[in-house]
Design a protein around this motif. Sequence first.
Motif, PDB file in Angstrom:
ATOM      1  N   LEU A 262      56.992  32.105  45.291  1.00 50.99           N
ATOM      2  CA  LEU A 262      57.313  32.921  44.116  1.00 50.99           C
ATOM      3  C   LEU A 262      58.440  32.309  43.302  1.00 50.99           C
ATOM      4  O   LEU A 262      58.601  32.632  42.114  1.00 50.99           O
ATOM      5  N   TYR A 267      55.432  29.936  39.176  1.00 49.06           N
ATOM      6  CA  TYR A 267      55.771  31.349  39.309  1.00 49.06           C
ATOM      7  C   TYR A 267      57.246  31.664  39.096  1.00 49.06           C
ATOM      8  O   TYR A 267      57.599  32.828  38.880  1.00 49.06           O
ATOM      9  N   ARG A 270      58.140  33.630  35.959  1.00 43.92           N
ATOM     10  CA  ARG A 270      57.504  34.940  36.017  1.00 43.92           C
ATOM     11  C   ARG A 270      58.289  35.872  36.950  1.00 43.92           C
ATOM     12  O   ARG A 270      58.492  37.047  36.645  1.00 43.92           O
ATOM     13  N   THR A 271      58.704  35.325  38.084  1.00 46.20           N
ATOM     14  CA  THR A 271      59.469  36.109  39.048  1.00 46.20           C
ATOM     15  C   THR A 271      60.819  36.515  38.472  1.00 46.20           C
ATOM     16  O   THR A 271      61.243  37.666  38.616  1.00 46.20           O
ATOM     17  N   SER A 390      51.184  38.708  37.099  1.00 45.25           N
ATOM     18  CA  SER A 390      51.665  37.330  37.031  1.00 45.25           C
ATOM     19  C   SER A 390      51.264  36.449  38.201  1.00 45.25           C
ATOM     20  O   SER A 390      51.497  35.239  38.158  1.00 45.25           O
ATOM     21  N   TYR A 391      50.668  37.021  39.246  1.00 42.99           N
ATOM     22  CA  TYR A 391      50.393  36.253  40.457  1.00 42.99           C
ATOM     23  C   TYR A 391      48.914  36.281  40.835  1.00 42.99           C
ATOM     24  O   TYR A 391      48.184  37.200  40.462  1.00 42.99           O
ATOM     25  N   GLY A 399      54.241  39.318  45.705  1.00 46.66           N
ATOM     26  CA  GLY A 399      55.053  39.194  44.496  1.00 46.66           C
ATOM     27  C   GLY A 399      55.551  40.527  43.984  1.00 46.66           C
ATOM     28  O   GLY A 399      56.737  40.675  43.658  1.00 46.66           O
TER      29      GLY A 399
END
Length: 474
Positions: A262, A267, A270-271, A390-391, A399
């Motif tokens: 993540l 990612y 996004r995280t 997002s994941y 996530g």
Amino acid sequence: MAAPSNPAQRISGVPHVAALINGLEKLPGKANLLWYLILGGLFLDAYSNAALSAGLSPMVKELGLSATQVGLLTATAPAIAILFNPIGGWLAARIGRVKPLLLAKAIAVAGALLTAYADTFATVWSGRALVGIAYGIDFAVAMAMLAEYTPTKLKGRLNLWQCVWYVATTGNLALTLVFFELGVGTDIWRWSVGSAAVFAGALLVLQLLFLVESPAWLASQGRLAEAAKCLHRIYGFNVEAGERAHEQAEQPSIGFRHTGVLFRKPYLPRTVLSTMISLTQSMQYFAIGWYLPVISLAIFGEQFEKATVGSMVFNAAGIIGGAVSAYVGRRMGLRLSSAVGYAMAFVLLLTLGLGFGSLPAVLAFAVPFLFIFFHSAGPGANGKSIAALSYRSDIRTLGTGITGMLGNFGSVIGLYIFPQIKESLGLGPTIALLSAVPLLGLVTCLIIKWDPTRSGIDPDEEDIDFQAPALAGR
């Protein structure tokens, strides 16, 4: 749009499942029913969290609670949810989405009943702890499952969870007012909490009877035949299992050891974005939301009925804003709508803080009302939705669980730190100081450009053109 009846389409993995669902212009009837049934769990989460607040004063008098005990009770559910957000995500990654959702409802029933029949602080605390466990598990899983059920063109409707949250809070206030009019006396808190058990039990039965496992998760585990059956049950697609894609042949079991993915490309941004929005929106809400009863008493009077109706009026702003957020998120994107919401929240908090106690009555009402509206229409809804969208399916609940855990620290900060600042500086200066929180959220949204509703591709379909770093052994 229904799938053609002949010949049957063959699915070989998550990208194919995602492409089928994303090709829909709207959800068919069965899928729509299941979508709202999952959303009903978020209604229960909000209702259960609010169930104690309306009758808190009578409970304090009846059980003779100290200020420290009251603080522990109000903080227990969100604090425990911090731990069980990632646990719920981990469970859903390992055993599927449906089983954790059902488990959460069963725990919610137990927690509500334990609280409603409590006669000591320890018993009430235990009941609220169970509510926190249920909330932590359910929220992480439900948002992920909603994302997996929803076509690309309808992703903005995930923001409806915010509207449902305020509807649940308002519904609890209304029901508490009914109990008050029925003359239940100091037991009013028991009726409020007990009603949450009724809702949880009903939802448990309905989800047990009707929920269908996420086809995307099944496909991510290589269970293509089951995924095909679920696609047919939910959407009416005529599909069958094909040969598994080579890259999915050795799919590892997802666990906490894979959390690091993540925080690596693609990612990481996004995280960070979803976590910062979740964290700052919960902190800024406590700047006003925690003191709504005080503001309500000042405007509407000190009688229980008037104060309760006043709180319902302020919550109406959240219902309207939450409903608008689905439309605004679709038109503007989740990141930009968050930025606008933060900008308005900054201005309104600064205005209320600097003018606290001297604002005309109209502004004293309008400013917190508008704050709740812009909060719920923007960042209040978007942190959870961005995380869910997002994941990839194999790590989605991990996530949402991890970012939810990090974001929930905002609630704990609000419950413990803000009252201490207020004690030192006073309510007005505290609110003005906290205007820095939406400013931080605004800066984050301007720096990080990721928006799942504007990326042009579902994360599950990214695997077609992009191979993420292997999860196993990383």
